[in-house]
Design a protein around this motif. Structure first.
Motif, PDB file in Angstrom:
ATOM      1  N   CYS A  44       0.776  13.422   3.227  1.00 23.37           N
ATOM      2  CA  CYS A  44      -0.652  13.530   3.547  1.00 23.37           C
ATOM      3  C   CYS A  44      -0.846  14.056   4.969  1.00 23.37           C
ATOM      4  N   HIS A  48      -2.291  17.483   4.217  1.00 29.24           N
ATOM      5  CA  HIS A  48      -3.742  17.285   4.208  1.00 29.24           C
ATOM      6  C   HIS A  48      -4.302  17.024   5.608  1.00 29.24           C
ATOM      7  N   CYS A  55      -5.801  10.492   3.156  1.00 30.34           N
ATOM      8  CA  CYS A  55      -7.024  11.076   2.600  1.00 30.34           C
ATOM      9  C   CYS A  55      -7.340  10.351   1.281  1.00 30.34           C
ATOM     10  N   CYS A  58      -4.762  10.957  -1.631  1.00 32.70           N
ATOM     11  CA  CYS A  58      -3.476  10.270  -1.489  1.00 32.70           C
ATOM     12  C   CYS A  58      -3.650   8.758  -1.591  1.00 32.70           C
TER      13      CYS A  58
HETATM   14 ZN   LIG Z   1      -3.608  13.312   1.462  1.00 29.95          ZN
END
Ligand SMILES: [Zn+2]
Ligand code: SF4
Length: 130
Positions: A44, A48, A55, A58
């Motif tokens: 993540c 991300h 997030c 996840c």
């Molecule tokens: Zn994530």
């Protein structure tokens, strides 16, 4: 003619047996959970851009993985999910898990070497006969 069959009154609710839930504080399952959490964090953070925590996507994946662990039929004797003959993950979640493992697996060696070694050793576990 007599019968021993009893008829339930309308509206009677028959309780279902509770689903078996594993204790995630057991040594093996707790370790599995820590490893999965560490991998998802790496994934993540890098994919991300999460700086702290995870997030939503996840977070949801990790919650799903926790439920699978709680319901894992092998309990404390579980193999790694990658070596599991059952594979209880939904197809989409399984692909997600594969993406996370593929990316975070090699990076775990540098960031969490001990956890990574334990996970590698767990890879030799065979699923018990059910
Ligand atoms: Zn994530
Ligand atoms: S994939 Fe297999 S080892 Fe992993 S949680 Fe599901 S049943 Fe257990």
């Amino acid at each position: 003619m007599t019968t021993t069959t009893k008829t339930l009154a309308a509206g009677t609710v028959i309780p279902r047996p509770a689903k078996k839930q594993n204790d995630l504080n057991g040594i093996r399952l707790a370790r599995e959970r820590r490893t999965m959490t560490a991998m998802v964090r790496i994934f993540c953070r890098d994919k991300h851009g999460a700086r702290a925590g995870l997030c939503c996507e996840c977070e949801a994946f990790l919650a799903y993985a926790d439920v699978r662990l709680e319901r894992c039929r092998f309990g404390e004797a579980k193999p790694t999910c990658a070596n599991c003959p059952v594979h209880c993950y939904q197809r989409e979640r399984r692909e997600q898990a594969r993406d996370v493992m593929r990316y975070a697996g090699p990076r775990m060696l540098w960031e969490h070497p001990v956890m990574s070694l334990r996970h590698w050793l767990d890879g030799f576990r065979k699923a018990p006969q059910l």
